[in-house]
Design a protein around this motif. Structure first.
Motif, PDB file in Angstrom:
ATOM      1  N   THR A   1      38.516  45.024  48.409  1.00  0.00           N
ATOM      2  CA  THR A   1      39.476  45.816  48.614  1.00  0.00           C
ATOM      3  C   THR A   1      39.917  46.307  50.025  1.00  0.00           C
ATOM      4  O   THR A   1      40.784  46.416  50.424  1.00  0.00           O
TER       5      THR A   1
ATOM      6  N   ASP B   1      41.970  45.880  39.859  1.00  0.00           N
ATOM      7  CA  ASP B   1      40.762  46.047  39.307  1.00  0.00           C
ATOM      8  C   ASP B   1      40.822  47.503  38.408  1.00  0.00           C
ATOM      9  O   ASP B   1      40.625  48.483  38.880  1.00  0.00           O
TER      10      ASP B   1
ATOM     11  N   ARG C   1      35.881  48.619  37.790  1.00  0.00           N
ATOM     12  CA  ARG C   1      34.920  49.313  38.734  1.00  0.00           C
ATOM     13  C   ARG C   1      35.590  50.744  38.782  1.00  0.00           C
ATOM     14  O   ARG C   1      36.551  50.794  39.148  1.00  0.00           O
TER      15      ARG C   1
ATOM     16  N   GLN D   1      40.527  53.894  45.176  1.00  0.00           N
ATOM     17  CA  GLN D   1      40.019  53.523  46.477  1.00  0.00           C
ATOM     18  C   GLN D   1      41.430  52.787  47.335  1.00  0.00           C
ATOM     19  O   GLN D   1      41.503  52.871  48.241  1.00  0.00           O
TER      20      GLN D   1
ATOM     21  N   ASP E   1      44.637  42.787  44.863  1.00  0.00           N
ATOM     22  CA  ASP E   1      43.061  43.199  44.992  1.00  0.00           C
ATOM     23  C   ASP E   1      42.696  43.048  43.333  1.00  0.00           C
ATOM     24  O   ASP E   1      43.161  43.496  42.564  1.00  0.00           O
TER      25      ASP E   1
HETATM   26 MG   LIG Z   1      37.245  46.394  44.963  1.00  0.00          MG
END
Ligand SMILES: [Mg+2]
Ligand SMILES: Nc1nc2c(ncn2[C@@H]2O[C@H](COP(=O)(O)OP(=O)(O)OP(=O)(O)O)[C@@H](O)[C@H]2O)c(=O)[nH]1
Ligand SMILES: Nc1nc2c(ncn2[C@@H]2O[C@H](COP(=O)(O)OP(=O)(O)OP(=O)(O)O)[C@@H](O)[C@H]2O)c(=O)[nH]1
Ligand SMILES: [Mg+2]
Lengths: 448, 302
Positions: A113, A136, A139, A145, A187
């Motif tokens: 990331t 993603d 997570r 993020q 990502d």
């Molecule tokens: Mg990541």
């Protein structure tokens, strides 16, 4: 322990004086050290075996050039083989006309990331218009993020926690086009190479979007296992390159060699920090000497060049030539070094750092230390700063009183100053051509 | 599945390559130099490190000599014993009968700290304890949100502040909150940091001291989270973190991959820091207490 292969080889090969040819016994002794050094650097043991065999074959019976000692000759061969294996040249990303897409893949926590956004920031600086897709959905906080990071560099991103990753990616590509962006970086979630379900997901993503680049993000601290993950990702996806992260630490980074050996893919960039500008091109020769523990001399020059004021460097070089390096200059120097990390970090890049006293190597250019140095030098008279040789014990006591330090602090500083003076004399200035020539010379003066 | 079985299964699954080789190695044949060499190589390939591998093999040689062992199978049992002994030689850290008991998780970037914090929170909550998580990573983007989601899943409270705020001030407040809320266990996440970064290690030391000042005796357990795929650098990590704040144990995360985590033998050997837990997946229940015998068996047996 095996921190410096140069030193190790020096010990092993000290007895050998310039002979006509390298014989098997000479070479075997050297190969043992090289094998150890590579294993300690986390190069996969099978890769080490192949590498040592290749070097051995080249070395035995090799004519020792008159300009070199047998030890130097072996190092030369090792260095050449290593650089050859790491790839001779820098490798860049391939761009297609119109829309380019780049996919980041790798194990959990390797740095995908962060690196995706670093890459976007880098491409933006190059005048491209990047777009990010957060695929993603697993997570906790991963999408957020990426959002926070992309916002901070003024780049747009897309995600949708309600969708499956394959859909997110195809939607993301469309979105990028609508936004008028020309590079889309995807990502993906961290995954284990032995997780069949997750591996088929990523294969599906790849087949759906048909990206121009599939980059494997590898933690530079990875050990022997690097080959397993890398070869599985390679098999499943067909990688186009590797990005090595967390190289700002003190790891030797043997994983770079392992991954290169099993995938055949070039390392395209390296990550050297948590900040978004901490992405650098990969220099195979520098990585080779880092893995071998022989001093990353070239990186040092670049680093010095980036943080040292050019005019000041010129002026400094003059002074050094004339041997006029004073404590005032010392203060200036370490003020500049502050931006370069700890002195130890810098010293470790020098092949001869192993020979410097421990206390000098450990002198860290943090604020505390710097302030102390500043206070001490500030409490000296002009005469003392110009010529520290006159610092007798009563002067040292006075300076300690004046700067609120101890006589030991003064002694240490003077000692460090002397060492540094010596070091800078060896280095010359930071003027690129001059320095690299000197550095080359220095490289030749490997401790044999 | 019991924790122990879960641990064994994940180790066995991940060790297949390793185990296959050892299987043939130990299967039959006499004990000769080639055997020792292969053995050393196998250990090295599990990230045990050259020095420690040589040391283990030397110990095995001696034991073989002393006990007049002739069979490879016997030798294998000896080596399992040697590794088990090495890995259980230290006192495994237990939480003192303190209230609140404070656990601090530290480690390099991306090793698994935040996930492990959530797993530990879940573990203690299941034991009926009142758990408080502290979002001590105020630096990395969305690190607070990450732990917030986990705290919801674990059903425990979270202490957090604004991104970018001073982590030691946050921990100071968190200690007060823990006392006020009558928490049994406080689990502090911290920002990932490379051990070679002076200022970041200093910041960590400050957190450590602030926690201790507000709550004498705390933190009661400082755990270094090590990624099982890490090579020799993990020893340097353990060394530096241990200097900055006295480690009580390790969490060996991501042991569900193909890495063997052999580096913990080095860390135990050099620094006497035991492994407390192993991480076996990305789910909240994927944490198991470390068991030396299981570790050694799973490493050398199929
Ligand atoms: Mg990541
Ligand atoms: N020091 C340093 N830290 C890095 C570097 N690259 C990434 N990191 C840090 O490593 C940690 C993990 O990075 P991420 O980008 O979240 O890794 P990831 O691969 O996306 O992780 P998952 O999505 O969980 O698999 C973060 O703390 C990053 O700040 C680097 O080059 N140097
Ligand atoms: N397979 C597996 N993945 C894990 C395990 N523990 C953590 N992870 C994953 O590893 C990645 C990084 O975990 P984090 O908990 O964010 O790591 P961290 O140390 O807090 O990272 P930073 O705060 O960025 O330094 C995430 O994708 C986790 O899901 C484990 O035991 N097994
Ligand atoms: Mg974290």
């Amino acid at each position: 322990m095996f921190s410096n292969l140069g030193e190790k080889l020096q010990n092993t090969l000290r007895r050998l004086k310039g002979k006509g040819k390298l014989n098997e016994k000479d070479v075997d002794a050297a190969m043992r050290e090289i094998r150890l050094a590579l294993l300690e650097a986390d190069v996969n043991f099978k890769v080490v075996k192949d590498f040592v065999a290749a070097v051995r074959e080249r070395a035995v019976g090799h004519e020792v050039m008159s300009s070199l000692t047998p030890g130097q000759q072996v190092v030369k061969i090792v260095n050449e083989e290593m650089t050859r294996l790491m790839g001779q040249d820098q490798s860049t990303l391939s761009f297609t006309r119109g829309q380019t897409s780049i996919m980041m893949v790798g194990l959990q926590g390797s740095g995908k990331t962060t690196t995706a956004v670093k890459l976007a920031s880098h491409l933006k600086r190059e005048g491209r218009s990047p777009f990010l897709v957060a695929a993603d959905i697993y997570r906790p906080g991963a999408v957020k993020q990426l959002e926070v990071l992309t916002e901070s560099i003024g780049v747009k991103s897309y995600s949708n926690l309600e969708e499956d990753p394959v859909k997110i990616c195809s939607e993301g590509l469309k979105m990028a086009e609508r936004e008028g962006c020309d590079v889309t970086i995807i990502d993906t979630a961290g995954r284990l190479h032995l997780d069949d379900e997750m591996m088929s997901e990523i294969t599906e993503i790849k087949n759906t979007i048909n990206p121009d680049e599939v980059l494997l993000v590898v933690d530079a601290m990875t050990g022997q296992d690097a080959v397993n993950a890398a070869s599985s990702f390679q098999e499943a996806l067909g990688l186009s390159g590797v990005i090595l992260t967390k190289l700002d630490g003190d790891t030797r980074g043997g994983a770079a060699l392992s991954v290169r050996a099993v995938t055949g893919c070039p390392v395209k960039y390296v990550g050297v920090g948590e900040k978004l500008d901490a992405l650098e091109p990969f220099y195979p020769d520098r990585m080779a000497s880092r893995i071998l523990g022989m001093g990353d001399v070239l990186s040092l020059i670049d680093k010095a060049e980036a943080s040292i004021d050019q005019d000041k460097a010129k002026e400094m070089e003059q002074k050094l030539r004339k041997q006029q390096f004073t404590l005032d200059d010392f203060k200036d120097q370490i003020a500049q070094l502050r931006g370069m990390g700890s002195l130890e970090e810098i010293m470790n890049m020098l092949p001869e750092a192993g020979n410097l006293p421990k206390e000098v190597k450990q002198m860290s250019m943090n604020e505390d230390n710097f302030k102390r140095v500043e206070a001490i030098i500030g409490s000296m008279t002009k005469g003392e700063r110009q010529n520290p040789a006159i610092l007798n014990s009563s002067r040292r006591r006075r300076i300690a009183m004046g700067s609120g330090t101890t006589v030991q602090d003064i002694n240490r500083l003077i000692n460090q100053f002397n060492q540094m003076q010596k070091m800078f004399k060896q280095m010359g200035g930071a003027d690129k051509k001059g320095a690299s020539k000197k550095m080359k010379k220095m490289k030749k003066r490997f401790p044999f | 599945m019991s924790l122990l079985n879960q641990f064994k299964t994940s180790l066995a699954r991940s060790k297949s390559g390793f185990v296959d080789r050892l299987g043939s190695l130990f299967g039959s044949g006499e004990i000769n130099d080639e055997f020792f060499e292969e053995l050393e190589e196998t250990l090295v390939s599990g990230d045990v490190g050259v020095q420690t591998s040589l040391k283990l093999v030397d110990q095995l040689r001696e034991a073989i000599g002393n006990q007049k062992v002739k069979e490879r199978e016997e030798a294998r049992k000896l080596l399992i014993q040697i590794i088990t002994d090495t890995m259980s030689s230290g006192e495994n850290s237990t939480l003192a009968d303190q209230k609140p008991a404070v656990i601090l998780l530290v480690g390099v970037n991306g090793s698994g700290k935040t996930t492990s914090a959530a797993k530990l929170a879940n573990l203690y909550r299941q034991q009926g304890k009142k758990v408080l998580l502290v979002a001590g990573d105020t630096f990395r983007a969305a690190a607070i949100e990450q732990l917030e989601i986990w705290s919801g899943r674990a059903g425990v409270d979270l202490i957090k502040q604004e991104p970018g705020s001073d982590p030691s001030a946050l921990f100071f407040d968190a200690m007060n909150a823990a006392k006020a809320r009558d928490a049994d266990v406080v689990i502090g996440d911290t920002a990932g940091r490379l051990h070679s970064k002076y200022n970041l290690m200093k910041e960590l030391n400050k957190i450590y001291r602030v926690v201790g000042r507000n709550l004498p005796g705390a933190p009661h357990q400082v755990l270094l989270v090590v990624d099982a795929t890490t090579g020799q650098n993990a020893v340097a990590q353990a060394r530096s973190f241990n200097e900055a704040l006295a480690l009580d144990g390790l969490i060996l995360a991501k042991l569900d991959g193909t890495a063997r985590g052999g580096i913990v033998i080095n860390i135990q050997d050099e620094l006497e820091i035991p492994v407390s837990y192993v991480g076996t997946g990305e789910k909240i229940e994927d944490l198991a207490p470390f068991n030396a015998a299981d570790f050694a068996h799973a490493l050398l047996e199929d």
